[in-house]
Enzyme design. Structure first.
Site, PDB file in Angstrom:
ATOM      1  N   ARG A 147       4.307  -3.199   1.213  1.00 37.38           N
ATOM      2  CA  ARG A 147       5.110  -2.087   1.724  1.00 37.38           C
ATOM      3  C   ARG A 147       5.682  -2.501   3.077  1.00 37.38           C
ATOM      4  O   ARG A 147       4.944  -2.924   3.966  1.00 37.38           O
ATOM      5  CB  ARG A 147       4.250  -0.831   1.889  1.00 37.38           C
ATOM      6  CG  ARG A 147       5.063   0.386   2.281  1.00 37.38           C
ATOM      7  CD  ARG A 147       4.205   1.591   2.594  1.00 37.38           C
ATOM      8  NE  ARG A 147       3.757   1.587   3.970  1.00 37.38           N
ATOM      9  CZ  ARG A 147       3.281   2.658   4.624  1.00 37.38           C
ATOM     10  NH1 ARG A 147       3.177   3.820   4.008  1.00 37.38           N
ATOM     11  NH2 ARG A 147       2.887   2.586   5.879  1.00 37.38           N
ATOM     12  N   TYR A 159       7.297   5.982  12.506  1.00 36.93           N
ATOM     13  CA  TYR A 159       6.194   6.042  11.541  1.00 36.93           C
ATOM     14  C   TYR A 159       5.741   4.656  11.092  1.00 36.93           C
ATOM     15  O   TYR A 159       6.549   3.827  10.678  1.00 36.93           O
ATOM     16  CB  TYR A 159       6.634   6.848  10.303  1.00 36.93           C
ATOM     17  CG  TYR A 159       5.674   6.701   9.138  1.00 36.93           C
ATOM     18  CD1 TYR A 159       4.445   7.356   9.153  1.00 36.93           C
ATOM     19  CD2 TYR A 159       5.974   5.872   8.061  1.00 36.93           C
ATOM     20  CE1 TYR A 159       3.538   7.200   8.107  1.00 36.93           C
ATOM     21  CE2 TYR A 159       5.072   5.718   7.006  1.00 36.93           C
ATOM     22  CZ  TYR A 159       3.857   6.383   7.041  1.00 36.93           C
ATOM     23  OH  TYR A 159       2.957   6.220   6.026  1.00 36.93           O
ATOM     24  N   ASP A 212       8.366   3.414   2.386  1.00 36.01           N
ATOM     25  CA  ASP A 212       7.987   4.832   2.456  1.00 36.01           C
ATOM     26  C   ASP A 212       8.914   5.547   3.449  1.00 36.01           C
ATOM     27  O   ASP A 212       8.876   5.273   4.649  1.00 36.01           O
ATOM     28  CB  ASP A 212       6.525   4.919   2.927  1.00 36.01           C
ATOM     29  CG  ASP A 212       5.934   6.310   2.777  1.00 36.01           C
ATOM     30  OD1 ASP A 212       6.700   7.268   2.594  1.00 36.01           O
ATOM     31  OD2 ASP A 212       4.689   6.431   2.866  1.00 36.01           O
ATOM     32  N   HIS A 214       8.693   8.702   3.978  1.00 37.05           N
ATOM     33  CA  HIS A 214       7.809   9.728   4.547  1.00 37.05           C
ATOM     34  C   HIS A 214       8.487  11.089   4.717  1.00 37.05           C
ATOM     35  O   HIS A 214       8.447  11.701   5.791  1.00 37.05           O
ATOM     36  CB  HIS A 214       7.214   9.237   5.880  1.00 37.05           C
ATOM     37  CG  HIS A 214       5.740   9.449   5.962  1.00 37.05           C
ATOM     38  ND1 HIS A 214       5.153  10.292   6.872  1.00 37.05           N
ATOM     39  CD2 HIS A 214       4.720   8.938   5.235  1.00 37.05           C
ATOM     40  CE1 HIS A 214       3.843  10.282   6.695  1.00 37.05           C
ATOM     41  NE2 HIS A 214       3.550   9.472   5.716  1.00 37.05           N
ATOM     42  N   GLU A 238       9.437   5.491  -1.563  1.00 29.14           N
ATOM     43  CA  GLU A 238       8.415   6.549  -1.616  1.00 29.14           C
ATOM     44  C   GLU A 238       8.820   7.757  -0.774  1.00 29.14           C
ATOM     45  O   GLU A 238       9.368   7.598   0.319  1.00 29.14           O
ATOM     46  CB  GLU A 238       7.105   5.955  -1.078  1.00 29.14           C
ATOM     47  CG  GLU A 238       5.977   6.958  -0.968  1.00 29.14           C
ATOM     48  CD  GLU A 238       4.696   6.307  -0.452  1.00 29.14           C
ATOM     49  OE1 GLU A 238       4.584   5.066  -0.504  1.00 29.14           O
ATOM     50  OE2 GLU A 238       3.824   7.046   0.015  1.00 29.14           O
ATOM     51  N   GLU A 264       1.791  12.076  -2.627  1.00 29.24           N
ATOM     52  CA  GLU A 264       0.522  11.955  -1.907  1.00 29.24           C
ATOM     53  C   GLU A 264       0.097  13.278  -1.257  1.00 29.24           C
ATOM     54  O   GLU A 264      -1.078  13.464  -0.973  1.00 29.24           O
ATOM     55  CB  GLU A 264       0.584  10.841  -0.850  1.00 29.24           C
ATOM     56  CG  GLU A 264       1.514  11.136   0.305  1.00 29.24           C
ATOM     57  CD  GLU A 264       1.635   9.988   1.287  1.00 29.24           C
ATOM     58  OE1 GLU A 264       1.709   8.832   0.851  1.00 29.24           O
ATOM     59  OE2 GLU A 264       1.670  10.257   2.500  1.00 29.24           O
ATOM     60  N   ARG A 285       1.867   9.546  -6.900  1.00 28.28           N
ATOM     61  CA  ARG A 285       1.105   9.030  -5.758  1.00 28.28           C
ATOM     62  C   ARG A 285      -0.159   9.847  -5.469  1.00 28.28           C
ATOM     63  O   ARG A 285      -0.767   9.698  -4.407  1.00 28.28           O
ATOM     64  CB  ARG A 285       2.017   9.054  -4.525  1.00 28.28           C
ATOM     65  CG  ARG A 285       3.162   8.084  -4.582  1.00 28.28           C
ATOM     66  CD  ARG A 285       2.742   6.703  -4.152  1.00 28.28           C
ATOM     67  NE  ARG A 285       2.411   6.680  -2.742  1.00 28.28           N
ATOM     68  CZ  ARG A 285       1.358   6.051  -2.234  1.00 28.28           C
ATOM     69  NH1 ARG A 285       0.509   5.406  -3.004  1.00 28.28           N
ATOM     70  NH2 ARG A 285       1.151   6.043  -0.928  1.00 28.28           N
ATOM     71  N   GLU A 341      -2.509   1.517  -3.772  1.00 28.89           N
ATOM     72  CA  GLU A 341      -2.372   1.243  -2.334  1.00 28.89           C
ATOM     73  C   GLU A 341      -3.759   0.926  -1.783  1.00 28.89           C
ATOM     74  O   GLU A 341      -4.732   1.620  -2.081  1.00 28.89           O
ATOM     75  CB  GLU A 341      -1.807   2.491  -1.633  1.00 28.89           C
ATOM     76  CG  GLU A 341      -1.600   2.307  -0.143  1.00 28.89           C
ATOM     77  CD  GLU A 341      -1.087   3.606   0.514  1.00 28.89           C
ATOM     78  OE1 GLU A 341      -1.412   4.699   0.019  1.00 28.89           O
ATOM     79  OE2 GLU A 341      -0.360   3.488   1.516  1.00 28.89           O
ATOM     80  N   TRP A 404       7.279  14.772   9.360  1.00 25.25           N
ATOM     81  CA  TRP A 404       6.572  13.522   9.656  1.00 25.25           C
ATOM     82  C   TRP A 404       6.125  12.927   8.365  1.00 25.25           C
ATOM     83  O   TRP A 404       6.341  12.001   7.859  1.00 25.25           O
ATOM     84  CB  TRP A 404       5.332  13.756  10.527  1.00 25.25           C
ATOM     85  CG  TRP A 404       4.691  12.458  10.887  1.00 25.25           C
ATOM     86  CD1 TRP A 404       5.114  11.536  11.822  1.00 25.25           C
ATOM     87  CD2 TRP A 404       3.504  11.854  10.289  1.00 25.25           C
ATOM     88  NE1 TRP A 404       4.300  10.439  11.844  1.00 25.25           N
ATOM     89  CE2 TRP A 404       3.296  10.607  10.907  1.00 25.25           C
ATOM     90  CE3 TRP A 404       2.616  12.260   9.300  1.00 25.25           C
ATOM     91  CZ2 TRP A 404       2.240   9.755  10.584  1.00 25.25           C
ATOM     92  CZ3 TRP A 404       1.564  11.439   8.956  1.00 25.25           C
ATOM     93  CH2 TRP A 404       1.371  10.190   9.607  1.00 25.25           C
TER      94      TRP A 404
END
Ligand code: KDG
Ligand code: MG
Length: 404
Positions: A147, A159, A212, A214, A238, A264, A285, A341, A404
């Site tokens: 990643r 991030y 990602d 995010h 992602e 996630e 995820r 992951e 975030w």
């Protein structure tokens, strides 16, 4: 067999973890991970104050019934606190069942569908030279996929990139406040394709690369990014847009063939319903720890398999070695495994949670200890008590709070 004692262990061997330990009248114990990063004590209280009294005296073999009781019986369904608590119970009960059977959990889930579990690791840098070094370091650890996260020119604290020295949280009234990161979507969208162009030029076409976003983009911005990254053949993009807005993914999907991974922060199948049934994503995820445990995640993965969607369980450092072990058993067993992951844990965390799983040349294996194969050293855990902490928050350059 009866549950005779249940305890919640909150420990901080480098970061906070919440662990549920269920004991039985036959001396067999089970562990489950209930860690919810930045909100750990809420789950500890949910377990201690509301769940433990319901478990005492019940049969630990009734995993599905206990799950349904905790989910439906509370009336107030879903949500990360509830589902992390239910997850810990579910995994601890599977752990007990495996130990009683004398079998590793993956054997109870249908046995191994593969020999080992492929992982991806995290590389990041404020600039390209730092990023390249980080990728080389991950490759040296054997990670078969990487990643890639990058700093953005003009931004100080982005991030998952190395933190600027002044980014430490300021203590206020004895509390560590969240670190504040900064964000400019336009600058990110202009910069990221250049980063992937440079990474491909340096590391060639074969290395699977992930990224990602995010949750930071609108659907239109995500569609543009997915399209702009197509020449660099990502394994996935992602959390390109906050997925509470599931309709937004239709727009992203119409405009790009970059594979998408989401979920996630999801905690039930209902969060995934549209995304899976309309085939708007390629990887789910969800993690064992935040999705209510092994029982519902196995069902989710069967649903995903009907749409050729694969697993990609969330495995950051804030999923404890207990949650990590549970994930590895499921990874080994399900047919539609995609990738896991794996960020690893501190040496101290490995001492608090001695485990049978191994990480060798970028691949995980759960080992053949009965149950999930993780123990807890409560003495070392007690020597490292809870540390109050928050996840960072993110602000646009004008000060507006951003995802975030
Ligand atoms: O607690 C939040 C982290 O787990 C999350 O920021 C990590 O996005 C993440 C990832 O993909 O591992
Ligand atoms: Mg993520």
């Amino acid at each position: 067999m009866k549950i005779t004692d249940v305890s919640v262990v909150v420990t901080s061997p480098g970061r906070n973890f919440v662990t549920l330990k269920i004991g039985t009248d036959e001396g067999v114990t089970g562990l489950g991970d209930a860690t919810l990063n930045g909100r750990e004590l809420a789950v500890a209280s949910y377990l201690r104050d509301h769940v433990v009294p319901l478990l005492l005296g019940t049969d630990p073999h009734r995993i599905e019934d206990t799950w349904q009781l905790l989910y439906r019986g509370a009336y107030w369904r879903r949500g990360p606190v509830t589902m992390a608590a239910i997850s810990a119970v579910d995994v601890a009960l599977w752990d007990i069942k495996g130990k009683v059977a004398g079998l590793p959990l993956y054997q109870l889930l249908g046995g191994a569908s593969r020999d080992r579990v492929a992982t991806y690791g995290h590389a990041s840098g404020r600039d390209l030279p730092q990023l390249f070094d980080s990728i080389r370091e991950r490759l040296a650890h054997g990670y078969p996929a990487i990643r890639v996260q990058s700093g953005v020119p003009g931004l100080h604290r982005v991030y998952a990139t190395p933190t600027a020295p002044d980014a430490a949280p300021d203590p206020a009234n004895g509390f560590a406040l969240p670190a504040v990161e900064d964000w400019d979507t336009g600058a990110y969208l202009r910069h990221l394709p250049r980063v992937f162009e440079a990474v491909r030029a340096e590391f060639g076409p074969d290395l699977p690369l992930l990224h990602d976003s995010h949750h930071r983009l609108t659907p239109l911005q995500a569609a543009r990014l997915g399209k702009a990254l197509e020449p660099y053949d990502l394994f996935w993009l992602e959390d390109c847009t906050p997925a509470e807005n599931q309709e937004g993914l239709r727009l992203v999907r119409r405009h790009t063939t970059t594979p998408l991974a989401i979920g996630e922060v999801f905690n039930t199948v209902f969060d995934f319903q549209t995304l899976i049934s309309e085939q708007l994503i390629d990887y789910v995820r969800a993690s064992v720890t935040h999705f209510g445990g092994i029982s519902p995640l196995r069902k989710l993965l069967d649903f995903a398999a009907m749409h050729q969607i694969k697993s990609a369980m969330h495995g950051p450092e804030d999923v404890s070695p207990v949650g990590t072990a549970a994930a590895i058993h499921l990874d080994l067993a399900v047919h539609n495994f995609g990738i896991q992951e794996y960020s690893g844990h501190s040496p101290l965390a490995h001492r608090v949670f001695p485990h049978s799983y191994t990480f060798t040349d970028g691949f995980l294996h759960p080992g053949d200890a009965p149950g999930i194969g993780v123990d807890i050293d409560e003495e070392i855990a007690a020597a490292h008590p809870y540390q109050q902490s928050y996840l960072p928050v993110n602000r646009l350059l004008d000060g507006t709070v951003h995802d975030w």
